[in-house]
Design a protein around this motif. Structure first.
Motif, short mmCIF file in Angstrom:
data_model
loop_
_atom_site.label_atom_id
_atom_site.label_comp_id
_atom_site.label_asym_id
_atom_site.label_seq_id
_atom_site.Cartn_x
_atom_site.Cartn_y
_atom_site.Cartn_z
N LEU A 22 0.83 -1.20 0.00
CA LEU A 22 0.00 0.00 0.00
C LEU A 22 0.87 1.25 0.00
CD1 LEU A 22 -2.97 0.86 -0.04
CD2 LEU A 22 -2.84 1.09 2.43
N GLN A 23 1.94 1.25 0.77
CA GLN A 23 2.85 2.39 0.78
C GLN A 23 3.49 2.60 -0.59
OE1 GLN A 23 3.41 4.80 3.03
NE2 GLN A 23 1.75 3.87 4.18
N ARG A 24 3.83 1.53 -1.26
CA ARG A 24 4.41 1.61 -2.61
C ARG A 24 3.41 2.24 -3.58
NH1 ARG A 24 5.65 -3.76 -3.60
NH2 ARG A 24 6.97 -3.61 -1.78
N ILE A 25 2.15 1.84 -3.48
CA ILE A 25 1.12 2.40 -4.35
C ILE A 25 0.93 3.89 -4.06
CG2 ILE A 25 -1.36 2.33 -4.87
CD1 ILE A 25 -1.13 -0.78 -4.29
N ILE A 26 0.89 4.24 -2.78
CA ILE A 26 0.73 5.66 -2.40
C ILE A 26 1.91 6.47 -2.93
CG2 ILE A 26 0.74 7.25 -0.44
CD1 ILE A 26 -0.92 5.08 1.07
N LYS A 27 3.10 5.92 -2.86
CA LYS A 27 4.29 6.63 -3.37
C LYS A 27 4.19 6.84 -4.88
CE LYS A 27 9.33 6.38 -3.48
NZ LYS A 27 10.51 5.61 -3.11
N PRO A 63 -5.09 6.40 -13.89
CA PRO A 63 -3.89 6.24 -14.71
C PRO A 63 -3.33 4.82 -14.61
CG PRO A 63 -3.80 8.30 -13.51
CD PRO A 63 -4.98 7.53 -12.96
N LYS A 64 -2.88 4.30 -15.73
CA LYS A 64 -2.43 2.91 -15.77
C LYS A 64 -1.27 2.64 -14.81
CE LYS A 64 -1.28 -0.91 -18.70
NZ LYS A 64 -1.09 -1.45 -20.01
N LYS A 65 -0.37 3.63 -14.62
CA LYS A 65 0.78 3.37 -13.74
C LYS A 65 0.36 3.23 -12.28
CE LYS A 65 3.21 6.68 -15.11
NZ LYS A 65 3.64 7.89 -15.73
N TRP A 66 -0.86 3.58 -11.94
CA TRP A 66 -1.36 3.38 -10.58
C TRP A 66 -1.81 1.93 -10.36
CZ3 TRP A 66 -5.00 8.01 -9.11
CH2 TRP A 66 -4.33 9.22 -9.32
N THR A 67 -2.12 1.25 -11.45
CA THR A 67 -2.67 -0.11 -11.33
C THR A 67 -1.74 -1.19 -11.87
OG1 THR A 67 -3.81 0.13 -13.46
CG2 THR A 67 -5.05 0.71 -11.46
N HIS A 68 -0.76 -0.80 -12.68
CA HIS A 68 0.14 -1.78 -13.29
C HIS A 68 1.58 -1.28 -13.24
CE1 HIS A 68 -3.79 -2.79 -14.99
NE2 HIS A 68 -3.32 -4.01 -15.10
N GLU A 74 -0.26 -6.42 -12.53
CA GLU A 74 -1.20 -5.66 -11.71
C GLU A 74 -0.60 -5.42 -10.32
OE1 GLU A 74 -5.51 -6.57 -9.88
OE2 GLU A 74 -5.32 -6.97 -12.01
N ILE A 75 -0.60 -4.15 -9.87
CA ILE A 75 -0.05 -3.81 -8.56
C ILE A 75 -1.11 -3.26 -7.61
CG2 ILE A 75 2.31 -3.44 -9.36
CD1 ILE A 75 1.67 -0.40 -9.30
N SER A 76 -2.26 -2.91 -8.13
CA SER A 76 -3.34 -2.43 -7.26
C SER A 76 -4.66 -2.88 -7.84
CB SER A 76 -3.29 -0.91 -7.09
OG SER A 76 -3.81 -0.24 -8.22
#
Length: 163
Positions: A22-27, A63-68, A74-76
């Motif tokens: 989650l911290q990685r996604i927030i960053k 935005p795609k970079k938030w999800t992949h 897939e990261i989120s």
């Protein structure tokens, strides 16, 4: 129980890993939004990637970079609009914070699809049950996970579930 054994407890390790993700996604989101703001201000060049991200935000798309990640993995979570995505972010933060700050005693239920690695949660549960029954010589492969999907309000759940 295993809730007080720190990083020796599989579910504590799982929680730590979920918090890291989650911290990685927030960053990623924070850095992306800062880059977009700088490009809009004209302090950095508006690259084609930033323009794609800006168009996504303008159109209320995620935005795609938030999800992949760059490889396409897939990261989120995937949501059709940015509002739903941010709601998911907040809900996940509340879930993990409640668990972290209140220990498992605060967790009356778990939102499986709210985890980035739901299978890891189920595996961690099986590992903890196996360890709790070590004197009975339970094997991890013999522990069966049974899940019932119930339609009731989480606020009506009174007690923490047993093993």
């Amino acid at each position: 129980g295993t809730g007080d054994r720190g990083m020796a407890a599989p579910l504590n390790i799982f929680l730590f890993q979920e918090l890291q993700r989650l911290q990685r996604i927030i960053k990623i989101v924070r850095n992306n939004m800062r880059a977009l703001a700088a490009a809009i201000d004209g302090t950095v060049v508006m690259t084609p990637d930033l323009l794609d991200d800006l168009n996504s935000v303008f159109d209320a798309r995620v935005p795609k970079k938030w999800t992949h990640d760059p490889s396409g993995a897939e990261i989120s979570w995937i949501m059709p609009n940015i509002g739903g995505w941010f709601t998911g972010l907040i809900d996940r933060q509340v879930l993990l914070s409640t668990w972290l700050e209140g220990d498992r005693k605060a967790m009356k239920s778990y939102w499986l699809t709210g985890f980035t690695n739901s299978q890891g949660f189920l595996t961690g549960m099986r590992q903890e049950v196996t360890r709790q029954h070590q004197k009975d010589q339970w094997a991890l492969d013999d522990v069966i996970t049974h899940t019932e999907i119930l339609s009731y309000d989480q606020d009506r759940i009174r007690d923490v579930p047993e093993e």
